[in-house]
Motif scaffolding. Structure first.
Motif, short mmCIF file in Angstrom:
data_model
loop_
_atom_site.label_atom_id
_atom_site.label_comp_id
_atom_site.label_asym_id
_atom_site.label_seq_id
_atom_site.Cartn_x
_atom_site.Cartn_y
_atom_site.Cartn_z
N ALA A 46 0.82 -1.31 0.04
CA ALA A 46 -0.28 -0.21 0.01
C ALA A 46 0.92 1.23 -0.03
N LYS A 47 0.45 2.19 -0.95
CA LYS A 47 1.36 3.35 -0.97
C LYS A 47 1.12 4.11 0.36
N PRO A 48 1.66 5.28 0.56
CA PRO A 48 1.35 6.27 1.70
C PRO A 48 0.43 6.71 1.62
N GLU A 49 -0.42 6.78 2.85
CA GLU A 49 -1.64 7.61 2.84
C GLU A 49 -1.53 9.00 3.52
N THR A 50 -2.06 9.96 2.95
CA THR A 50 -2.10 11.41 3.46
C THR A 50 -3.25 12.12 3.76
N ILE A 51 -3.46 13.00 4.99
CA ILE A 51 -4.71 13.69 5.23
C ILE A 51 -4.49 15.01 5.51
N THR A 52 -5.34 15.71 5.29
CA THR A 52 -5.34 17.00 5.65
C THR A 52 -6.74 17.26 6.40
N SER A 53 -6.57 17.99 7.42
CA SER A 53 -7.82 17.89 8.40
C SER A 53 -8.04 19.44 8.88
N TYR A 54 -9.22 19.86 9.03
CA TYR A 54 -9.61 21.30 9.35
C TYR A 54 -10.55 21.04 10.68
N GLU A 55 -10.29 21.95 11.55
CA GLU A 55 -10.96 21.84 12.90
C GLU A 55 -11.29 23.14 13.47
N LEU A 56 -12.31 23.37 14.04
CA LEU A 56 -12.66 24.57 14.76
C LEU A 56 -13.39 24.21 15.99
N ASN A 69 -15.85 21.49 26.25
CA ASN A 69 -15.03 21.54 25.37
C ASN A 69 -15.76 20.95 24.17
N ALA A 70 -15.62 21.58 23.03
CA ALA A 70 -16.40 21.14 21.68
C ALA A 70 -15.26 21.30 20.38
N ASP A 71 -15.71 20.69 19.40
CA ASP A 71 -15.33 21.09 18.09
C ASP A 71 -15.92 20.38 17.04
N VAL A 72 -15.78 20.89 15.68
CA VAL A 72 -16.38 20.24 14.55
C VAL A 72 -15.15 20.14 13.61
N TYR A 73 -15.00 19.16 12.68
CA TYR A 73 -13.89 18.99 11.78
C TYR A 73 -14.27 18.49 10.71
N SER A 74 -13.34 18.34 9.69
CA SER A 74 -13.44 17.85 8.35
C SER A 74 -12.05 17.20 8.01
N TYR A 75 -12.15 16.31 7.44
CA TYR A 75 -10.76 15.98 6.64
C TYR A 75 -10.86 15.27 5.16
N ASP A 112 -13.56 10.99 2.52
CA ASP A 112 -13.98 12.27 3.24
C ASP A 112 -14.52 11.99 4.78
N GLY A 113 -14.49 12.69 5.50
CA GLY A 113 -15.00 12.50 6.70
C GLY A 113 -15.16 14.10 7.45
N TYR A 114 -16.23 14.07 8.26
CA TYR A 114 -16.59 15.23 8.97
C TYR A 114 -17.36 14.74 10.33
N GLY A 115 -17.41 15.77 11.25
CA GLY A 115 -18.22 15.28 12.51
C GLY A 115 -18.02 16.48 13.48
N ALA A 116 -18.41 16.24 14.57
CA ALA A 116 -18.41 17.18 15.85
C ALA A 116 -18.26 16.25 16.98
N GLU A 117 -17.55 16.96 18.02
CA GLU A 117 -17.32 16.08 19.12
C GLU A 117 -17.44 17.03 20.59
N PHE A 118 -17.74 16.72 21.46
CA PHE A 118 -17.91 17.40 22.85
C PHE A 118 -17.39 16.50 24.09
N ASP A 119 -16.60 17.29 24.93
CA ASP A 119 -16.51 16.69 26.43
C ASP A 119 -17.34 17.64 27.25
N LEU A 120 -17.87 17.28 28.47
CA LEU A 120 -18.51 17.88 29.28
C LEU A 120 -18.15 17.40 30.61
N GLU A 121 -17.91 18.14 31.65
CA GLU A 121 -17.73 17.76 33.14
C GLU A 121 -18.38 18.81 33.96
N GLY A 122 -19.16 18.32 34.99
CA GLY A 122 -19.66 19.28 35.95
C GLY A 122 -19.91 18.89 37.38
#
Length: 746
Positions: free
Chosen positions: A519-529, A543-549, A575-585
Motif C-alpha cells: 500500500a502506498k503512503p496515505e496522507t490526510i489534511t484536516s480542518y478543525e474549529l 470543550n467542543a469542536d467540529v472537523y472535516s478531513y 472524506d470525513g466530517y463530524g463534531a465532538e464534545f466533552d462535558l464535566e460538571g
C-alpha cells in the motif's frame, strides 16, 4: 454462579470483611488527621499533548483526558486496553486476537488488518515511547497518572503513523513522598484482579516506584464437541513496572523497566452464529457454549525499558528519551469456529464448509527508539522546541496452518521478516501576538524505509516453496498551524489546519496466496474549529469542536472474503466530517457528572475500487462488478460508528467524620458498525449500549474503600466482529460480571 465457584466467593467475602474491620480499627486508633478539602469546583488538568506541561484548556487540540478513577471503574471486570472503546468521543476499538492485539479507530480511521505486521493510523505512546507493533499496544492499564486521547493528525510532534490521532499513556512517576495503594477484587466467571503500587524516597536524590497487576478469569465457555466444561475464555495476565528517578538540581534521570506475561484463550470464534439475511444470532445460539474441533491457546511475553534524561540549561531544557521494546508471542485458534463432522444430529448446525485452524507467532520483535529535544523554558510570549527522532524495528513473524482432521498436523508454514528504519527532524513554536491571540505552528520531515522478505516452506493448498521481497520507502513533510482567540478568561476558540501521513505498508500472508501486496503512503489534511470553556464558578467544563478531513490513498485491508486471504489496497479518496464534545460538571459538591459524544461521517470515494465478497453465503448490499467483487464507492469505513456517547455520574453521601457512601455509574454507546469494506445484511454490529455500576463505602477520608461492582449490567449479548471466508462466524462481547472490590491507600 456455579456451585463449584461459590466457596471462592465465601472466602473472598470473609477476607474483605476482615480487612474492612481491621482498617476500621486502625482508623479509630490512629491519631486524628486533617481532613482533605472537599472539592467544590473542577481541578486544573495538566496535559503533555504537545510535549510540554500545559493546562488542558489552553491546548488547541481536540483532546480528552481519562483520569484514574474512570479507568479503575472501566477495568473492574478485567478489561484490558479495549476498555477505552467508546469511552471518549470518536474513539472505537476492536480485536480478533483476544487481549493482545487491540485495533483502535479515531474519527472512523483505523485498520482492521489482523497481520502481526499490520500498521495502524492511531499511534499509541506509552511513557513517551511509541508502541508500533500491534502486540505492544495491548499492555495493561494500571498505576497510571492519566490517559490523553488526541484526535486528528499529529504530524508535527508524533509523526509517522498518526494521521488519525494519538492515545498517550502516562504512568504515575516516583517522588520523594511515600505513596502507594493495594486493591483486590473477585467476581463472576472467576474474575480476579490484584493491583498494587509503592513508591517513595530511596535517598536525598533518588526515589522509586514499583507497581504490579495480576488478572485472572476462569474458563467459562463449554465445548460441546469435546465435552469439556469451562474449556475456553480464561486467562492469566500479569504485568510489572519498576521506576527509579534521580534528581539533582537542574538534572533528572528517570529509568523505567516493565514486562508482561499472558497465558489464556485467543478470541473464541463462533462458527455459523449469524443468521443468513440478518445481523442476529441463529436460533439455539448460547454465549456460554461452542462446538469446535480445533485448538485454542495463547501465550505472550513482552518487556522493555526506557531512559528519560533532562538537563535544565538556563532558559532551555534538553531532553533525551531512549526506548527498547521486545515481544514474543504465539496465538492459535479454531478460525472456522465450528466442526467438520457432527457427532450427533444436534451438532449438524455447527458444521462448517471446511476446517481452518491457524496460528501466528512472533519469534522476535525488537524496537529501538531515540529522541533528542531542545525546548525553551516556559515564557509569556514565545515558546519553541526542536528535535530529532530515530526508530528501528526488527521483526520476524511465523504463520502456521494445521490439518484439524489429521490430528492437527502442520500443513502450512511461512516466515515473514522485516526491518524498518525511520528518522525525523521536527520543530514547533508558540507565539502570543497579543493578549487575545496566539498562534502555534509545527513541521516535521520524516523518512521511512522497510526491507521485507517472506518465505513459504509449506502450503496447505498445494503451493510449493516461495520467496518474495519488497523494499517500500517514503519521505515527506507534515505539520500543523493553529490560531487561538481568547474571548474571555474562561473561553477560548481555536482553528487548526493539520496534515499527517502513514508510511507505506506491505502484507505477505502467503499460506493461501502466491503474492504479496503493498500500500502506498496515505496522507490526510484536516480542518478543525474548537471551543474550550469553563463556567459557573469553574464548576462546569465544556470543550467542543467540529472537523472535516480529506484523506488520499487511504490504506485499507480487504480481509477474508471468498479468496481466503488479505490484501492491502489504497482508496483514491476518503472524506470525513463530524463534531465532538466533552462535558464535566459539579452539579452539587457531592454529585459530579461527565459526558462526551461525537458524530462521525466517513465516505469512500473511489468508483473503481472493489473487494472480494464473503465466501460463506451472505446478502451483499453493494453492486458487483464483472468479476463478482463488491464496488465499495460511497461506503462508510469499517468499524466506524456514526454516533458515540459516554456518560458517568458519581453521587456521594457523607457519613460520620471521614466516611462516605457512594454510587457510581457509567454508560457507553456506539451506533451500528460494518465489519468489512463491503456492506451486507449479516456482517454488521447492531447499536450497542453497555453500562457499569459501582456501590460502595469509603472511610478515613477515602483511603480505604469497599465496593460492589457490575460490568455489562444489562447482560447485553452482541455480535462485535466476524469472519466471512468460511462461514458466518461471529465474535461476541463478554457477559455480565458482578463482583466485590477492596482498596486501601497509604
Amino acid at each position: 454462579m456455579s456451585v463449584a465457584r461459590s466457596p471462592r466467593y465465601a472466602v473472598l467475602a470473609l477476607s474483605i470483611a476482615t480487612a474492612f474491620a481491621a482498617s476500621a480499627v486502625v482508623a479509630q486508633d490512629a491519631a486524628p488527621t486533617q481532613p482533605p478539602t472537599k472539592a467544590t469546583e473542577l481541578q486544573t488538568i495538566n496535559v503533555t499533548a504537545e510535549k510540554r506541561v500545559e493546562n488542558l484548556q489552553k491546548v488547541p487540540i481536540s483532546l480528552t483526558v481519562l483520569t484514574p478513577d474512570k479507568l479503575e471503574a472501566f477495568g473492574e471486570a478485567g478489561d484490558g486496553v479495549l476498555q477505552l472503546a467508546s469511552r471518549a468521543p470518536s474513539v472505537y476499538a476492536e480485536t480478533s486476537y483476544g487481549r493482545i492485539f487491540p485495533r483502535f479507530y479515531i474519527r472512523g480511521l483505523g485498520n482492521s488488518d489482523f497481520d502481526l505486521n499490520g500498521s495502524q493510523p492511531v499511534s499509541m505512546v506509552y511513557d513517551d515511547i511509541v508502541q508500533e507493533n500491534p502486540i505492544l499496544k495491548g499492555f495493561p492499564l494500571f498505576d497510571l497518572e492519566q490517559v490523553e486521547v488526541l484526535r486528528g493528525p499529529q504530524g508535527s510532534l508524533f509523526g509517522r503513523n498518526s494521521p488519525a490521532g494519538v492515545i498517550k499513556f502516562d504512568s504515575k512517576k516516583p517522588s520523594q513522598e511515600t505513596t502507594g495503594y493495594a486493591k483486590a477484587s473477585y467476581g463472576s466467571l472467576g474474575t480476579a484482579n490484584v493491583e498494587a503500587a509503592l513508591g517513595g524516597a530511596l535517598s536525598s536524590h533518588w526515589s522509586g516506584r514499583v507497581s504490579a497487576l495480576a488478572q485472572h478469569r476462569d474458563g467459562w465457555i463449554d465445548n460441546n464437541y469435546t465435552g469439556k466444561k469451562d474449556a475456553l475464555g480464561g486467562y492469566n495476565d500479569r504485568a510489572v513496572r519498576a521506576q527509579a528517578l534521580y534528581e539533582d538540581g537542574d538534572f533528572s534521570a528517570l529509568i523505567n523497566v516493565h514486562a508482561r506475561w499472558l497465558d489464556g484463550s485467543a478470541t473464541v470464534n463462533r462458527g455459523n452464529a449469524i443468521e443468513l439475511g440478518s445481523d442476529t444470532f441463529v436460533p439455539g445460539f448460547n454465549r456460554d457454549q461452542v462446538t469446535q474441533d480445533g485448538r485454542n491457546r495463547q501465550h505472550l511475553f513482552t518487556w522493555g525499558s526506557n531512559l528519560h534524561l533532562n538537563w535544565n540549561i538556563g532558559d532551555y531544557t534538553f531532553t533525551s528519551i531512549t526506548g527498547l521494546e521486545r515481544a514474543t508471542m504465539y496465538s492459535l485458534g479454531d478460525v472456522d469456529g465450528g466442526i467438520a463432522v457432527a457427532k450427533t444430529p444436534a451438532q449438524q448446525q455447527w458444521v462448517t464448509a471446511f476446517p481452518s485452524e491457524t496460528a501466528d507467532a512472533l519469534p522476535h520483535d525488537r524496537q529501538i527508539t531515540q529522541e533528542f529535544r531542545l525546548a525553551s523554558n516556559p515564557q509569556d510570549q514565545w515558546n519553541w522546541q526542536v528535535g530529532t527522532y530515530y526508530f528501528n524495528e526488527d521483526i520476524a513473524i511465523a504463520n502456521y496452518d494445521y490439518n484439524t482432521l489429521n490430528n492437527h498436523a502442520l500443513d502450512g508454514f511461512a516466515v515473514q521478516k522485516q526491518r524498518t528504519t525511520a528518522w525525523a527532524l521536527f520543530g514547533s513554536t508558540d507565539y502570543k501576538i497579543n493578549d487575545d491571540f496566539d498562534i502555534r505552528a509545527g513541521a516535521r520531515w520524516s523518512h521511512d524505509s522497510r526491507d521485507y522478505h517472506v518465505d513459504r516452506f509449506l502450503s496447505p493448498i498445494g503451493g510449493g516453496p516461495l520467496s518474495l521481497a519488497a523494499s517500500p520507502h517514503d519521505a515527506r513533510w507534515s505539520g500543523d498551524v493553529t490560531g487561538t482567540w481568547t474571548l474571555s478568561p474562561n473561553v477560548n476558540v481555536y482553528a487548526r489546519i493539520a496534515n499527517g501521513f502513514r508510511a507505506p505498508s506491505v502484507q505477505g500472508r502467503v499460506l493461501f496466496a502466491d503474492t504479496i501486496s503493498q500500500a502506498k503512503p496515505e496522507t490526510i489534511t484536516s480542518y478543525e474549529l474548537g471551543l474550550k470553556s469553563t463556567s459557573w464558578n469553574n464548576r462546569i467544563r465544556l470543550n467542543a469542536d467540529v472537523y472535516s478531513y480529506t484523506m488520499h490513498n487511504e490504506q485499507l485491508t480487504a480481509v477474508g472474503g471468498d479468496i481466503n486471504t488479505t490484501r492491502l489496497i489504497n482508496a483514491r479518496k476518503t472524506d470525513g466530517y463530524g463534531a465532538e464534545f466533552d462535558l464535566e460538571g459539579y452539579l452539587t459538591p457531592n454529585f459530579i457528572v461527565t459526558a462526551g459524544g461525537s458524530y462521525n461521517h466517513t465516505e469512500l470515494k473511489d468508483k473503481d475500487l472493489s473487494v472480494a465478497i464473503c465466501g460463506a453465503g451472505c446478502t451483499v448490499l453493494d453492486p458487483l462488478n464483472a468479476q463478482g467483487n463488491a464496488l465499495i464507492d460511497g461506503n462508510s469505513l469499517p468499524n466506524a460508528p456514526k454516533w458515540i456517547g459516554t456518560v458517568t455520574a458519581r453521587y456521594g453521601i457523607p457519613y460520620g467524620n471521614s466516611g462516605e457512601f457512594f454510587i457510581y455509574t457509567d454508560w457507553n454507546y456506539r451506533s451500528e458498525v460494518n465489519f468489512f469494506l463491503y456492506d451486507s445484511a449479516e456482517f454488521r454490529g447492531k447499536p450497542l449500549l453497555e453500562g457499569g455500576l459501582r456501590l460502595g463505602y469509603n472511610w478515613n477520608y477515602g483511603k480505604q474503600e469497599v465496593a460492589l461492582y457490575g460490568r455489562n449490567i444489562t447482560n447485553r449479548r452482541q455480535i462485535i466482529g466476524a469472519i466471512d471466508f468460511d462461514n458466518r462466524t461471529a465474535f461476541v462481547n463478554d457477559p455480565r460480571v458482578i463482583g466485590v472490590e477492596f482498596k486501601t491507600e497509604l
